[in-house]
Enzyme design. Sequence first.
Site, mmCIF file in Angstrom:
data_model
loop_
_atom_site.group_PDB
_atom_site.id
_atom_site.type_symbol
_atom_site.label_atom_id
_atom_site.label_comp_id
_atom_site.label_asym_id
_atom_site.label_seq_id
_atom_site.Cartn_x
_atom_site.Cartn_y
_atom_site.Cartn_z
ATOM 1 N N GLY A 6 0.843 -1.191 0.000
ATOM 2 C CA GLY A 6 0.000 0.000 0.000
ATOM 3 C C GLY A 6 0.874 1.234 0.000
ATOM 4 C CD GLU A 63 -1.049 2.526 2.797
ATOM 5 O OE1 GLU A 63 -0.668 3.711 2.669
ATOM 6 O OE2 GLU A 63 -0.246 1.599 3.003
#
Length: 186
Positions: A56, A147
Amino acid sequence: MRNGVIPGSRGAVRPIRLLGDPGLGAPCEEVTAFDTALARLVEDMYATMYAAHGVGLAANQIGVPLRVFVYDCPDDEDHRHLGHVVNPRLVEADGVTVRGPEGCLSLPGIEAGTPRYDRAVVEGMTVTGEPVRVEGTGFFARCLQHENDHLDGGLFTDRLTGLRRRRALRAVRRAPWAREDPPDSA
Protein backbone atom coordinates in the site's frame (compact mmCIF):
# COMPACT_ATOMS: atom_id res chain seq x y z
CA MET A 1 -6.45 -3.93 -14.44
CA ARG A 2 -7.88 -1.33 -16.78
CA ASN A 3 -8.14 -2.37 -20.41
CA GLY A 4 -5.50 -5.05 -19.85
CA VAL A 5 -2.93 -2.52 -18.60
CA ILE A 6 -1.11 -3.45 -15.39
CA PRO A 7 -1.48 -0.65 -12.81
CA GLY A 8 1.76 1.32 -12.51
CA SER A 9 3.23 0.04 -15.78
CA ARG A 10 2.95 3.54 -17.24
CA GLY A 11 3.94 5.33 -14.04
CA ALA A 12 7.17 6.84 -12.82
CA VAL A 13 8.80 5.73 -9.58
CA ARG A 14 8.97 8.67 -7.19
CA PRO A 15 11.11 9.04 -4.06
CA ILE A 16 9.39 7.90 -0.87
CA ARG A 17 9.39 10.39 1.99
CA LEU A 18 10.92 9.09 5.20
CA LEU A 19 10.04 9.66 8.84
CA GLY A 20 10.87 13.23 9.76
CA ASP A 21 9.48 14.68 6.52
CA PRO A 22 6.86 17.23 7.64
CA GLY A 23 4.41 16.08 4.95
CA LEU A 24 3.98 12.73 6.68
CA GLY A 25 2.62 14.35 9.83
CA ALA A 26 0.04 16.63 8.23
CA PRO A 27 -3.51 15.71 7.23
CA CYS A 28 -4.02 15.57 3.45
CA GLU A 29 -6.42 17.67 1.40
CA GLU A 30 -9.48 16.36 -0.43
CA VAL A 31 -9.10 15.77 -4.16
CA THR A 32 -11.31 18.15 -6.14
CA ALA A 33 -10.09 17.58 -9.71
CA PHE A 34 -10.60 14.15 -11.25
CA ASP A 35 -8.35 14.77 -14.23
CA THR A 36 -5.30 13.43 -16.04
CA ALA A 37 -3.01 14.76 -13.29
CA LEU A 38 -4.86 12.57 -10.76
CA ALA A 39 -4.67 9.57 -13.09
CA ARG A 40 -0.91 10.14 -13.49
CA LEU A 41 -0.50 10.41 -9.70
CA VAL A 42 -2.27 7.07 -9.18
CA GLU A 43 -0.10 5.41 -11.86
CA ASP A 44 3.04 6.83 -10.26
CA MET A 45 1.88 5.62 -6.85
CA TYR A 46 1.43 2.06 -8.12
CA ALA A 47 4.85 2.15 -9.81
CA THR A 48 6.47 3.47 -6.62
CA MET A 49 4.69 0.94 -4.38
CA TYR A 50 5.75 -1.98 -6.60
CA ALA A 51 9.35 -0.73 -6.88
CA ALA A 52 9.53 -0.56 -3.05
CA HIS A 53 7.88 -3.99 -2.65
CA GLY A 54 5.01 -2.55 -0.62
CA VAL A 55 1.37 -3.54 -0.33
CA GLY A 56 0.00 0.00 0.00
CA LEU A 57 1.06 3.60 -0.51
CA ALA A 58 -0.49 6.94 0.42
CA ALA A 59 0.03 10.06 -1.69
CA ASN A 60 1.77 11.99 1.09
CA GLN A 61 4.44 9.28 1.17
CA ILE A 62 5.61 10.62 -2.20
CA GLY A 63 5.17 14.25 -1.20
CA VAL A 64 1.68 14.87 -2.57
CA PRO A 65 -0.67 16.08 0.20
CA LEU A 66 -3.86 14.66 -1.34
CA ARG A 67 -6.27 12.03 0.04
CA VAL A 68 -5.36 9.13 -2.27
CA PHE A 69 -3.98 5.66 -1.61
CA VAL A 70 -3.26 2.57 -3.70
CA TYR A 71 -3.00 -1.06 -2.62
CA ASP A 72 -2.12 -4.51 -3.86
CA CYS A 73 -2.55 -6.55 -0.72
CA PRO A 74 -3.57 -10.08 0.24
CA ASP A 75 -5.97 -10.89 3.03
CA ASP A 76 -5.42 -13.70 5.51
CA GLU A 77 -6.81 -16.23 3.00
CA ASP A 78 -4.27 -15.02 0.43
CA HIS A 79 -6.92 -13.44 -1.81
CA ARG A 80 -5.40 -10.50 -3.69
CA HIS A 81 -6.99 -7.05 -3.36
CA LEU A 82 -5.88 -4.49 -5.95
CA GLY A 83 -7.16 -0.94 -6.22
CA HIS A 84 -7.05 2.68 -5.22
CA VAL A 85 -9.28 5.04 -3.26
CA VAL A 86 -9.58 8.79 -3.71
CA ASN A 87 -10.89 10.81 -0.74
CA PRO A 88 -11.15 7.69 1.44
CA ARG A 89 -12.98 7.66 4.74
CA LEU A 90 -12.69 4.80 7.19
CA VAL A 91 -16.40 4.23 7.83
CA GLU A 92 -16.16 0.98 9.79
CA ALA A 93 -13.40 -0.64 11.81
CA ASP A 94 -14.55 -3.43 14.06
CA GLY A 95 -14.21 -7.05 15.03
CA VAL A 96 -11.49 -8.32 17.25
CA THR A 97 -8.35 -6.27 17.75
CA VAL A 98 -5.33 -8.15 16.46
CA ARG A 99 -1.73 -7.22 17.26
CA GLY A 100 0.18 -8.10 14.12
CA PRO A 101 3.48 -7.22 12.49
CA GLU A 102 3.35 -3.90 10.69
CA GLY A 103 5.93 -1.91 8.80
CA CYS A 104 5.92 1.13 6.54
CA LEU A 105 7.72 2.20 3.38
CA SER A 106 8.43 5.54 5.12
CA LEU A 107 10.21 3.72 7.98
CA PRO A 108 12.23 1.12 6.05
CA GLY A 109 13.31 -1.86 8.11
CA ILE A 110 11.19 -0.94 11.15
CA GLU A 111 8.46 -3.37 12.17
CA ALA A 112 6.38 -3.75 15.31
CA GLY A 113 3.35 -5.64 16.58
CA THR A 114 0.63 -3.05 16.05
CA PRO A 115 -2.99 -3.35 17.20
CA ARG A 116 -5.61 -3.06 14.45
CA TYR A 117 -9.21 -4.11 14.01
CA ASP A 118 -9.69 -7.32 12.03
CA ARG A 119 -12.28 -5.73 9.72
CA ALA A 120 -12.33 -2.36 7.99
CA VAL A 121 -14.50 -0.60 5.43
CA VAL A 122 -13.32 2.41 3.43
CA GLU A 123 -15.56 4.49 1.18
CA GLY A 124 -14.39 7.02 -1.36
CA MET A 125 -14.11 7.43 -5.10
CA THR A 126 -12.19 6.03 -8.02
CA VAL A 127 -9.79 8.06 -10.12
CA THR A 128 -12.74 8.84 -12.43
CA GLY A 129 -14.97 10.05 -9.60
CA GLU A 130 -17.16 6.95 -9.25
CA PRO A 131 -18.16 5.91 -5.70
CA VAL A 132 -16.25 2.93 -4.30
CA ARG A 133 -16.58 0.89 -1.11
CA VAL A 134 -13.74 -1.43 -0.09
CA GLU A 135 -14.13 -3.96 2.69
CA GLY A 136 -11.24 -5.93 4.11
CA THR A 137 -10.51 -8.46 6.78
CA GLY A 138 -7.28 -9.66 8.34
CA PHE A 139 -4.09 -8.33 6.78
CA PHE A 140 -6.02 -6.37 4.14
CA ALA A 141 -8.05 -4.63 6.88
CA ARG A 142 -4.72 -3.70 8.48
CA CYS A 143 -3.57 -2.20 5.16
CA LEU A 144 -6.76 -0.13 4.74
CA GLN A 145 -6.44 1.28 8.27
CA HIS A 146 -2.70 1.93 7.84
CA GLU A 147 -3.10 3.88 4.57
CA ASN A 148 -6.05 5.85 5.91
CA ASP A 149 -3.94 6.80 8.95
CA HIS A 150 -1.27 8.19 6.62
CA LEU A 151 -3.78 10.52 4.99
CA ASP A 152 -4.76 11.81 8.43
CA GLY A 153 -1.08 12.54 9.21
CA GLY A 154 -0.43 9.40 11.26
CA LEU A 155 2.05 6.54 11.24
CA PHE A 156 1.74 3.02 12.61
CA THR A 157 4.19 3.94 15.36
CA ASP A 158 1.57 6.36 16.74
CA ARG A 159 -0.49 3.29 17.69
CA LEU A 160 2.31 1.68 19.69
CA THR A 161 2.62 1.92 23.45
CA GLY A 162 5.03 0.88 26.16
CA LEU A 163 7.95 -1.39 25.33
CA ARG A 164 6.90 -1.84 21.68
CA ARG A 165 6.94 1.92 21.15
CA ARG A 166 10.30 2.37 22.89
CA ARG A 167 11.85 -0.44 20.83
CA ALA A 168 10.49 0.98 17.57
CA LEU A 169 11.75 4.49 18.37
CA ARG A 170 15.16 3.10 19.31
CA ALA A 171 15.28 1.23 15.98
CA VAL A 172 14.34 4.45 14.16
CA ARG A 173 17.18 6.35 15.83
CA ARG A 174 19.63 3.64 14.77
CA ALA A 175 18.34 3.29 11.20
CA PRO A 176 20.84 4.32 8.50
CA TRP A 177 18.24 6.60 6.90
CA ALA A 178 17.28 8.36 10.16
CA ARG A 179 17.59 12.11 10.55
CA GLU A 180 19.85 13.41 13.28
CA ASP A 181 16.85 14.58 15.33
CA PRO A 182 13.99 12.14 14.73
CA PRO A 183 10.67 13.35 16.09
CA ASP A 184 9.53 11.88 19.42
CA SER A 185 6.18 11.00 17.84
CA ALA A 186 7.79 8.57 15.41
